[in-house]
Scaffold this motif. Structure first.
Motif, PDB file in Angstrom:
ATOM      1  N   ILE A 368      -4.195-115.795  70.827  1.00 18.62           N
ATOM      2  CA  ILE A 368      -4.114-116.541  69.569  1.00 18.62           C
ATOM      3  C   ILE A 368      -4.115-115.591  68.389  1.00 18.62           C
ATOM      4  O   ILE A 368      -3.412-115.794  67.397  1.00 18.62           O
ATOM      5  N   LEU A 369      -4.898-114.515  68.497  1.00 17.20           N
ATOM      6  CA  LEU A 369      -4.942-113.511  67.441  1.00 17.20           C
ATOM      7  C   LEU A 369      -3.569-112.880  67.217  1.00 17.20           C
ATOM      8  O   LEU A 369      -3.139-112.668  66.071  1.00 17.20           O
ATOM      9  N   LEU A 370      -2.864-112.615  68.303  1.00 21.60           N
ATOM     10  CA  LEU A 370      -1.568-111.941  68.195  1.00 21.60           C
ATOM     11  C   LEU A 370      -0.427-112.897  67.882  1.00 21.60           C
ATOM     12  O   LEU A 370       0.503-112.553  67.145  1.00 21.60           O
ATOM     13  N   ARG A 373       0.138-118.736  64.535  1.00 18.62           N
ATOM     14  CA  ARG A 373       0.933-118.768  63.319  1.00 18.62           C
ATOM     15  C   ARG A 373       0.105-119.247  62.126  1.00 18.62           C
ATOM     16  O   ARG A 373      -0.684-120.173  62.245  1.00 18.62           O
ATOM     17  N   ARG A 374       0.325-118.600  60.990  1.00 16.20           N
ATOM     18  CA  ARG A 374      -0.211-119.005  59.699  1.00 16.20           C
ATOM     19  C   ARG A 374      -1.735-119.080  59.676  1.00 16.20           C
ATOM     20  O   ARG A 374      -2.327-119.848  58.917  1.00 16.20           O
ATOM     21  N   LEU A 375      -2.394-118.293  60.499  1.00 15.16           N
ATOM     22  CA  LEU A 375      -3.848-118.259  60.477  1.00 15.16           C
ATOM     23  C   LEU A 375      -4.321-117.342  59.348  1.00 15.16           C
ATOM     24  O   LEU A 375      -3.711-116.303  59.082  1.00 15.16           O
ATOM     25  N   HIS A 376      -5.409-117.707  58.702  1.00 13.98           N
ATOM     26  CA  HIS A 376      -5.973-116.858  57.658  1.00 13.98           C
ATOM     27  C   HIS A 376      -6.454-115.540  58.264  1.00 13.98           C
ATOM     28  O   HIS A 376      -6.927-115.493  59.406  1.00 13.98           O
ATOM     29  N   LEU A 377      -6.362-114.479  57.471  1.00 13.45           N
ATOM     30  CA  LEU A 377      -6.808-113.168  57.949  1.00 13.45           C
ATOM     31  C   LEU A 377      -8.281-113.212  58.343  1.00 13.45           C
ATOM     32  O   LEU A 377      -8.683-112.612  59.348  1.00 13.45           O
TER      33      LEU A 377
END
Length: 703
Positions: A368-370, A373-377
């Motif tokens: 999921i980290l890699l 999509r469009r996840l906040h830093l």
């Protein structure tokens, strides 16, 4: 829904922009400190290494050291920030500090579900905790706005039949009919997140919020009410997470865990909340969730990768927080919400078994980290933090292996004046700077231990030291905790390394309920820890054969591994933990000042009622009142299926008892209303010397 932010005169959007600017500044400063400190430490390491990074082994050591040092530095500066903020009176940007107490008190409550997912937990113990939460809310006068749901994934009929019986008894004791509900899923899909999703599909639109409890969770009524009021005042908040304190520790291991959690988390939770702000993580329990956006945006699709990274997401909570943030909602950790409790495993082996399960879920976050999509830093960093909680162990093990290779090269092999990667006409002379190595080791240890002593200073400044037994006992307790943590660190490193490798190879794993009472036997301890003990002894012997100084360097890791079995046994002992408590060591405030919800839970758990001589399956068949209850909760299975499948099982169980039937076959029987009724009739018609006749005799002894 009324926008309470506008009603209070502060638009929610403007407020969000304000905290985001502060969060960006804080994260930037934190990054400067962590990266700057790591670069300085790496510079020192380069000059400590004989070839100053001129070989591939040394470059590997440098890379691993940088990752591990940065990981430790993040924790150090988080604790320091928490200490500074508490000195300054708290974080003025936290949710609690945004609103005056009177303003919150005047905020009306909204319909809220309190849900407890369970899976093969000790039934009486678990539901007694839920009973205590119910009673506390009833005392507070706010019960009308809350309904309780026990949502079960238990597969063993002896467990879920007991769950049903205990739920019904609680409803009658509390007068909670129509307010306390029980449901068990027939198909166990997608672990806990699937259980919660099933609840939301069926009843989610009935409520505005849900409070999620684990089987070992306790929340006071005041905390639950305050959470709902904060959510009403902050319409942009999707999840509000409390910082649970560990309680009810009896063994030495559990008491060390609860002491360190209670003392140190004051600083670390404050610092973490100040860095994450509205981009905090969700820990899966002891939190309140705004249901509509959660249902709209936090559905978890199966991973589409390979091996471990394919299938349902096991550790759902961090991912749900990231999805909530992606949808534009805030997730906050609020350390100021007190009286939030959970329990820890009683032994080292139980904690490591739990870590084995958790490591798989956390490692899935790599995908999921890699590819999310469009996840906040900030949420990506939270996912990375969860990954590093387990990946740090094999990195440390790799660092030790490369250190051993470096030692072998410097003592056994001849000195290479032109190592790989080194070019030029002039040789590269190896150099040793032992004083630099000592300074680097001390600086690394300071990152680990300074926050612990800052916690003592914080307790003294804020007048809570006496609640931990006084300054002297508090100081001694911290020393005890440090000794235990030093003994456990290498053991945990070896176990986590094995779990990470097993997870990445996608080896199978079964899920079980948590042990809460059993001490570790010497046999189990040696079976579990023997491989690590052998490896450590062999490594130290090898180190001695190479160089006495390298042998001494290996001892802080090797000694705890060699002593792992006796350490595991000693830490599991309840008598040792209680002896230290009697001396006033490892004491927490909740053990010195009464908390009503804790007292209620302890009282309910002590009152186990009559101990039955029958299993829950046997009671469901022979006890008339329970048989009627289980009939009412079962369903009528189609006649064709009954004749083909259930009728032979009823006949077999009626003649021989439940022993010959599998767990799946028993589940089939007790899901069918007619089968339950027929079994009851067959049992009471059985001869006195038959299986069921003997059970009816035992039933009479229980009365």
């Amino acid at each position: 829904m009324t926008d309470m932010g506008d009603a209070a005169g502060t638009p929610a959007r403007r407020r969000s922009g304000s905290w985001r600017r502060v969060a960006t500044l804080r994260r930037f400063v934190m990054t400067l400190f962590v990266v700057g400190q790591t670069l300085i430490a790496c510079y020192f390491l380069l000059w400590v290494l004989p070839y100053h990074g001129g070989t591939l082994v040394e470059l590997g050591l440098l890379a691993l050291f940088a990752l591990l040092y940065m990981w430790i530095a993040v924790g150090f500066w988080t604790g320091v920030l928490g200490f500074v903020l508490r000195l300054a009176g708290g974080d003025r940007y936290s949710l609690l500090n945004r609103h005056a107490g009177a303003e919150l008190e005047a905020t009306p409550l909204a319909s809220t579900a309190i849900i407890m997912p369970v899976y093969h937990e000790p039934v009486h113990w678990t539901l007694s905790g839920l009973k205590a939460v119910y009673q506390d809310l009833e005392r507070s006068g706010h019960l009308e706005q809350f309904e309780f749901h026990i949502i079960s994934d238990s597969r063993d009929p002896n467990v879920w039949l007991e769950e049903q019986a205990t739920w019904y008894r609680l409803c009658r004791e509390l007068g909670a009919e129509g307010r306390l509900f029980y449901r068990r899923r027939r198909v166990n899909l997608n672990f806990k997140s699937g259980n919660v999703a099933d609840f939301l599909r069926r009843w989610g639109r009935r409520y505005r919020y849900m409070v999620v409890l684990d089987a070992d969770s306790l929340l006071s009524a005041a905390t639950i009410v305050r959470m709902v009021q904060l959510m009403e005042r902050e319409p942009n908040v999707g999840i509000l997470q409390t910082a649970p304190s560990i309680i009810n520790g009896k063994s030495l291991f559990a008491r060390v865990q609860q002491f360190s959690n209670r003392l140190y988390s004051t600083l670390f939770a404050t610092g973490l909340a100040a860095i994450q702000m509205g981009d905090a993580a969700f820990w899966g329990h002891n939190a309140i969730i705004r249901i509509k956006p959660f249902m709209d945006h936090c559905g978890l699709r199966k991973l589409r990768g390979f091996g471990l990274f394919r299938g349902p997401i096991m550790s759902h909570d961090f991912v749900e927080a990231a999805y909530m943030g992606r949808a534009g909602y805030e997730v906050w950790l609020e350390p100021g919400l007190g009286n939030s409790f959970e329990e820890s495993p009683p032994t080292l082996s139980d904690e490591l078994s739990r870590d084995n399960r958790w490591s798989r879920g956390n490692l899935q976050h790599l995908w999921i980290l890699l590819f999310g999509r469009r996840l906040h830093l900030a949420h990506r960093m939270a996912l990375l933090n969860g990954v590093m909680a387990y990946l740090a162990s094999p990195l440390w093990l790799a660092f030790l292996i490369l250190t051993t290779v470096e030692a072998v090269q410097m003592t056994v092999a001849s000195i290479d004046y032109f190592p790989e990667g080194h070019q030029g006409l002039f040789p590269l002379w190896p150099e040793w700077r032992p004083e630099w190595a000592l300074g680097l080791a001390l600086s690394t240890l300071s990152l680990l231990f300074i926050p612990k002593f800052l916690a003592i200073v914080d307790a003294v400044i804020h007048g809570t030291a006496r609640q931990f037994g006084g300054v002297l006992r508090l100081f001694v307790s911290v020393l005890v905790e440090i000794v235990v943590s030093v003994l456990l660190a290498p053991v945990t490193m070896m176990a986590h390394s094995r779990y990470v490798v097993g997870a990445l190879l996608n080896l199978s794993l079964t899920w079980a309920g948590q042990n809460r009472t059993q001490e570790t036997t010497w046999r189990d301890a040696f079976l579990t820890q023997f491989p690590g003990m052998v490896v450590a002894a062999a490594w130290s012997a090898f180190a001695w054969s190479i160089d006495p100084m390298f042998f001494l360097w290996s001892l802080p890791v090797a000694i705890p591994l060699v002593l792992a079995a006796p350490t595991s046994v000693l830490l599991s002992r309840v008598s040792v933990g209680q002896a230290l408590r009697n001396w006033g060591l490892l004491v927490i405030p909740e053990e010195r000042a009464p908390v009503e919800v804790l007292d209620d839970a302890r009282t309910a758990r002590r009152d186990a009622g009559d101990v039955s001589l029958l299993t829950s399956v046997e009671e469901a068949v022979v006890r008339p009142s329970l048989n009627r209850l289980h009939q009412a909760m079962a369903r009528n299975i189609r006649l064709a299926r009954r004749a083909e499948l259930l009728a032979p099982l009823v006949e077999r169980c009626g003649k021989e008892g439940p022993g010959p039937l599998s767990r799946g076959e028993l589940s089939q029987l007790f899901r069918d209303r007619q089968s339950i009724a027929e079994l009851h009739q067959l049992a009471w018609q059985s001869p006195p010397d038959s299986f069921w006749g003997q059970r009816i005799t035992l039933l009479g002894r229980n009365r």
